[in-house]
Scaffold this active site. Structure first.
Site, PDB file in Angstrom:
ATOM      1  N   HIS A 278       0.739   6.485  -5.631  1.00 49.20           N
ATOM      2  CA  HIS A 278       0.836   5.104  -6.122  1.00 49.20           C
ATOM      3  C   HIS A 278       0.474   5.005  -7.604  1.00 49.20           C
ATOM      4  O   HIS A 278      -0.050   3.993  -8.067  1.00 49.20           O
ATOM      5  CB  HIS A 278      -0.041   4.156  -5.301  1.00 49.20           C
ATOM      6  CG  HIS A 278       0.335   4.071  -3.862  1.00 49.20           C
ATOM      7  ND1 HIS A 278       1.360   3.272  -3.399  1.00 49.20           N
ATOM      8  CD2 HIS A 278      -0.164   4.703  -2.771  1.00 49.20           C
ATOM      9  CE1 HIS A 278       1.472   3.410  -2.079  1.00 49.20           C
ATOM     10  NE2 HIS A 278       0.560   4.282  -1.681  1.00 49.20           N
TER      11      HIS A 278
ATOM     12  N   ASN B 267       2.318  -1.157   2.585  1.00 49.95           N
ATOM     13  CA  ASN B 267       3.559  -0.639   2.008  1.00 49.95           C
ATOM     14  C   ASN B 267       4.705  -1.593   2.300  1.00 49.95           C
ATOM     15  O   ASN B 267       4.550  -2.567   3.046  1.00 49.95           O
ATOM     16  CB  ASN B 267       3.892   0.741   2.595  1.00 49.95           C
ATOM     17  CG  ASN B 267       2.934   1.829   2.136  1.00 49.95           C
ATOM     18  OD1 ASN B 267       2.398   1.782   1.033  1.00 49.95           O
ATOM     19  ND2 ASN B 267       2.712   2.814   3.000  1.00 49.95           N
TER      20      ASN B 267
ATOM     21  N   HIS C  46      -9.151  -0.927  -1.479  1.00 53.29           N
ATOM     22  CA  HIS C  46      -9.813  -0.135  -0.434  1.00 53.29           C
ATOM     23  C   HIS C  46      -9.584  -0.831   0.899  1.00 53.29           C
ATOM     24  O   HIS C  46      -9.935  -1.998   1.071  1.00 53.29           O
ATOM     25  CB  HIS C  46     -11.305  -0.047  -0.734  1.00 53.29           C
ATOM     26  CG  HIS C  46     -12.063   0.908   0.165  1.00 53.29           C
ATOM     27  ND1 HIS C  46     -11.546   1.434   1.328  1.00 53.29           N
ATOM     28  CD2 HIS C  46     -13.313   1.424   0.060  1.00 53.29           C
ATOM     29  CE1 HIS C  46     -12.437   2.225   1.895  1.00 53.29           C
ATOM     30  NE2 HIS C  46     -13.517   2.241   1.144  1.00 53.29           N
TER      31      HIS C  46
ATOM     32  N   TYR D 212     -10.526   6.113   0.342  1.00 47.76           N
ATOM     33  CA  TYR D 212     -10.362   5.210  -0.793  1.00 47.76           C
ATOM     34  C   TYR D 212     -11.596   5.181  -1.692  1.00 47.76           C
ATOM     35  O   TYR D 212     -11.491   5.212  -2.918  1.00 47.76           O
ATOM     36  CB  TYR D 212     -10.001   3.808  -0.309  1.00 47.76           C
ATOM     37  CG  TYR D 212      -8.533   3.674   0.006  1.00 47.76           C
ATOM     38  CD1 TYR D 212      -7.702   2.867  -0.748  1.00 47.76           C
ATOM     39  CD2 TYR D 212      -7.956   4.381   1.063  1.00 47.76           C
ATOM     40  CE1 TYR D 212      -6.354   2.748  -0.472  1.00 47.76           C
ATOM     41  CE2 TYR D 212      -6.608   4.279   1.346  1.00 47.76           C
ATOM     42  CZ  TYR D 212      -5.806   3.461   0.579  1.00 47.76           C
ATOM     43  OH  TYR D 212      -4.472   3.360   0.850  1.00 47.76           O
TER      44      TYR D 212
END
Length: 729
Positions: A82, A155, A346, A369
Site C-alpha cells: 500500500h 480493500n 491499524h 500493524y
C-alpha cells in the site's frame, strides 16, 4: 465559460473537529522571514560558511548542517504494501440509531458528524509506481470518534488471497518484484507470483476478483470498499452480532479497459490521485454509503462456508446489505507527507461496540500493524503525529521514546499509584471503557486449520458465473495476459488446472490463448500449504457448490447508472465551430454536474462561426481520449474540416470507440466520424434504443442529442461493442 458547478463557500471551509485540531500544527511560510528549526533568523541561505570565498567549508556552519541533515532524513521508509496512495478528509453521519446492534457512539446519533480521513492505495507497487496497475486497492477509513479512533482498514475486494496471517510474508514476497532483478514493478504478471498462487488454491477466489475489471477501477470514487473480515458488533446489553462492512459508492462501481489502463499509465501515472484531488477541489465530493451485513450469533454455522474464512463473502442474496450511513470526502490534505504519508492505520483501533472474531488473518493483522508503524514512523510515538491523533484527550502512563511530543507533568507514570490518587484511572464499561466480548473458548493449542476452510472453488465459481459476457471475456484476457508473461510452462500448465476447477470454458479460453491444453486433472497435490508431518491428502480442496448460482451484486453491470456527476467529457473543436450547439451541449452537461473540457489543435481561443471566443483547455498533444468518459464533436463547416484532417483528432475518436465510450456528433459533423476506422460500424439509426446499445449519437436536433448523450454517458461503457467491433487505435 464555467466548466463545473461548485459551492465556493462549502469548498473553502469544510472544517470538522479533526481539521480544527490539525490547524494548531499548520503553518504558512508565505510572507515570513526565514529561520532555522530553532527559530534563529537566517541572513544568508545561499552560501555555506568557508575559509575564504574559495576555501574549505567549515564544520562550524550549523545552518548548513541542520539543513543538510534534515534533507538527508526527509524520506521515511515507504509502506511494504500500500505504498502508493492518496487521501482526503471528510465526514460520516449515521442515518438512524443502530443501538439494537452496537453501542459505538458514532453509530447511535444521526446528529453527530464524525470526522474521517480516508486513504486509497494500490498494494504491490512502490510509491513511484502507476495508479493504473492491475492490483487490489486499499480502502482505509480512520473515524475520529468521541470514543477514540476507529480504523476500518479494508480493500476494494471483499476477500483476500490467504486464510492465515502466517502466509502473508510469503504472499507479498511472491507478488513483489523478483529479488534477482527487481522486476516487474507494480505487476503480478511474473513467475514467482503465479508459482505461489498455483500451489495455494485458497487464493483462487481472490484471483478471480484480481483478474476482473475490479482490479482496474475508473476512479477511487467509483469503487466499493470492504472490511474483508467478519467483525462483531456489541450492543449495550453485551449481545454480539457478526458483521461484514461495505462501502457503496453513490456514483456506482466502474472500471476502465485494460488497454486503456496501460495507456493511462504511460500518459498520466497519477490518474487516480489527480482524479480524487480535482473532484474535491471542484466541489464534486465523493460519497459512499456504509453498509452492513448482519448475522446473529445463533446463525454462525448456518451457511455452507465459514464466517471466519477471509477468502469467502456472504452473498447479498443470503444476507442483504443494510445501508446505515453516508461518508462524504470534502477536503484535500494541506500537506501530502504530513497527512497522507504519515497517517497510520491499524485494524486494532476499535471503539466500544466493535470487536474482533477469530478470523486467523485478522488475528495476525492485529499484531502486524503496530509492528509496521514502529519501523516506518520511527518509534512508539507515531500516534502523536497530528494526523494520527484522536479528537479526544489522551491520558496514560506511557512515556518517552523517539520523537515524544507530549510534555507530561508530575512524578507519577505508573499504576496503580497512591501519589496521584490512582489516576489516570480505569473507565467503567458504563463510562465508555472498552471491554472485550466474553466469547467462550475451550480448546487445545494446535497448529491447524479448520476443515470448514477447505472449499476453495465454489465462491470463485459463483463470482465467474455472476459476470456478464463482456466481464467474462475480460477475465479470460486478464488471465491470458498475466500467464502469458510467465516464462515457466510448468507454472502456466499448473494454473490451467486450477482455473479448470472454477470453470472449464474459462480454462479453455485461457489455454487456447496460451497454446496449451487444459489438463484432464489438476496436478496433485494441488495444495502445497500443509505441515511437514501431515498427510497431503488431508489438506486438499473440498469440491463443493455454492447454494446460489449467480449473485447480481458481483457484476458491475448491475451498478448505479443514473448519473453523470463528475464525469469528464471532451469536446473536440477548431476555428469555425458552431458555438450555439457547443454551448447548449456544454451547459446541459455542466447542469448535470459533469466536467467539460474543450480540446483543439492549439491552445488559446477557438473562434466560432458566430464569432464567439471559446477557451481551449488542452491540445491533442497534451490530451488523450483515455482521460475522458465521453466525446462530443459539434458542427461548424471549418471546424469539421479541420478535425477531419487532424490525425490526432481522428485517433482520439478511434480510441474512444475502441474503449466503448459514448460518442456524440452533430449531424453536420458526421464527416469527422466517417474519417475514423469505425465509420463502417456505425449503427443504421440513432434511435433511443440504438443509443442504449451502441452508445453513438448523431443528430441535427441539439436538444435530442443532449438528452441521448447524457443517458449514454450514464451507462459508463458499451462493452457489448468491444469484441465484434474492435478497431485499431
Amino acid at each position: 465559460m464555467a466548466k463545473n458547478k461548485k459551492d465556493a463557500a462549502d469548498a473553502a471551509e469544510n472544517i470538522n473537529d479533526k481539521v480544527q485540531k490539525l490547524a494548531a500544527h499548520t503553518t504558512i511560510d508565505e510572507g515570513e522571514l526565514l529561520t532555522t528549526n530553532h527559530g534563529l533568523k537566517i541572513n544568508d541561505d545561499q552560501n555555506s560558511l568557508k575559509a575564504g570565498d574559495r576555501g574549505a567549508t567549515l564544520l562550524e556552519d550549523f545552518i548548513l548542517r541542520e539543513k543538510i541533515t534534515h534533507f538527508d532524513h526527509e524520506r521515511i521508509p515507504e509502506r511494504v504494501v500500500h505504498a502508493r496512495g492518496s487521501a482526503a478528509h471528510g465526514v460520516f453521519k449515521v442515518y438512524e440509531s443502530q443501538s439494537a446492534i452496537t453501542k459505538a457512539h458514532f453509530l447511535l446519533d444521526p446528529n453527530v458528524e464524525t470526522p474521517v480521513f480516508v486513504r486509497f492505495s494500490t498494494v504491490a507497487g512502490s510509491r513511484g509506481s502507476t495508479d493504473l496497475a492491475r492490483d487490489v486497492r486499499g480502502f482505509a477509513v480512520k473515524f475520529y470518534t468521541q470514543e477514540g479512533n476507529f480504523d476500518l482498514v479494508g480493500n476494494n475486494m471483499p476477500v483476500f488471497f490467504i486464510q492465515d496471517a502466517l502466509k502473508f510474508p510469503d504472499l507479498v514476497h511472491a507478488v513483489k518484484p523478483e529479488p534477482d532483478n527487481e522486476m516487474p514493478q507494480a505487476a503480478s504478471a511474473h513467475d514467482t507470483f503465479w508459482d505461489f498462487i498455483s500451489v495455494m488454491p485458497e487464493s483462487t477466489h481472490m484471483i478471480m476478483w484480481l483478474m476482473s475489471d475490479r482490479a482496474i477501477p475508473r476512479s477511487y470514487r467509483m469503487m466499493e470498499g470492504f472490511g474483508v473480515h467478519t467483525f462483531r458488533l456489541i450492543n449495550a446489553a453485551g449481545e454480539s452480532t457478526f458483521v461484514k462492512f461495505h462501502w457503496k459508492p453513490l456514483l456506482g462501481v466502474h472500471s476502465v479497459a485494460w488497454d486503456e489502463a496501460q495507456n493511462i499509465s504511460g500518459k498520466d501515472p497519477d490518474y487516480h490521485r489527480r482524479d480524487l484531488w480535482d473532484a474535491i477541489e471542484s466541489g464534486a465530493y465523493p460519497e459512499w454509503e456504509l453498509g452492513v451485513q448482519l448475522v446473529p450469533e445463533a446463525d454462525e454455522f448456518k451457511f455452507d462456508f465459514d464466517l471466519l474464512d477471509p477468502t469467502k463473502i456472504i452473498p447479498e442474496e443470503l444476507v442483504p446489505v443494510q445501508r446505515i450511513g453516508k461518508m462524504t470526502l470534502n477536503r484535500n490534505p494541506d500537506n501530502f507527507f504530513a497527512e497522507t504519508e504519515q497517517v497510520a492505520f491499524h485494524v486494532g483501533h476499535v471503539v466500544p461496540g466493535i470487536d474482533f472474531t477469530n478470523d486467523p488473518l485478522l488475528q495476525g493483522r492485529l499484531f502486524s500493524y503496530t509492528d509496521t508503524q514502529l519501523i516506518r514512523l520511527g518509534g512508539p510515538n507515531f500516534h502523536e503525529i497530528p494526523i494520527n491523533r484522536p479528537v479526544v484527550p489522551v491520558h496514560n502512563n506511557q512515556r518517552d521514546g523517539f520523537m515524544r511530543q507530549t510534555i507530561n507533568r508530575g512524578k507519577v507514570s505508573y499504576g496503580p499509584n497512591g501519589l496521584a490518587d490512582n489516576t489516570p484511572s480505569q473507565a467503567k464499561a458504563a463510562d465508555g471503557g472498552f471491554t472485550t466480548y466474553n466469547e467462550r473458548i475451550d480448546a487445545r493449542k494446535v497448529r491447524s486449520r479448520s476443515k470448514s476452510f477447505f472449499d476453495h472453488f465454489s465462491q470463485a465459481r459463483l463470482f465467474f458465473n455472476s459476470q456478464s459476457d463482456p466481464e467474462k471475456n475480460h477475465i479470460i484476457d486478464a488471465f491470458s495476459f498475466e500467464l502469458g508473461k510467465v516464462k515457466s510452462v510448468e507454472v502456466r500448465q499448473r494454473m490451467l488446472g486450477v482455473i479448470a476447477q472454477v470453470d472449464k470454458n474459462l480454462a479453455a479460453g485461457v489455454g487456447y490463448n496460451l497454446g496449451l491444453h487444459v489438463p484432464q486433472e489438476p496436478e496433485l497435490p494441488m495444495n502445497l500449504s500443509f505441515p511437514a508431518d501431515a498427510d497431503p491428502a488431508d489438506y486438499q480442496p473440498v469440491d463443493k457448490e455454492s447454494e446460489i448460482y449467480i449473485s447480481a451484486a458481483l457484476s458491475m453491470v448491475n451498478t448505479v447508472k443514473d448519473t453523470i456527476k463528475s464525469r469528464k467529457i471532451a469536446i473536440l473543436a477548431a476555428d469555425g465551430v458552431n458555438s450555439d450547439s457547443l454551448k447548449a451541449v456544454m451547459d446541459a452537461l455542466i447542469n448535470e454536474d459533469a466536467i467539460v473540457e474543450v480540446i483543439a489543435p492549439r491552445l488559446g481561443l477557438v473562434i466560432s462561426e458566430q464569432d464567439k471566443k471559446i477557451p481551449v483547455d488542452h491540445t491533442f498533444l497534451t490530451a488523450a481520449s483515455v482521460f475522458y468518459d465521453a466525446v462530443y464533436v459539434p458542427g461548424g463547416t471549418n471546424s469539421v474540416a479541420t478535425l477531419e484532417a487532424e490525425a490526432d483528432a481522428v485517433h482520439f475518436l478511434n480510441e474512444a470507440f475502441k474503449h466503448c465510450k459514448a460518442i456524440a456528433a452533430d449531424a453536420d459533423a458526421l464527416q469527422v466520424l466517417e474519417a475514423t476506422y469505425f465509420s463502417k460500424k456505425l449503427p443504421d439509426d440513432f434511435s433511443d434504443v440504438s443509443v442504449l446499445t451502441e452508445g453513438i449519437i448523431v443528430s441535427d436536433d441539439t436538444a435530442k442529442l443532449t438528452k441521448q448523450f447524457i443517458t449514454a454517458i450514464a451507462q459508463h461503457r458499451f462493452w457489448e461493442r468491444e469484441l465484434p467491433r474492435k478497431v485499431p487505435a
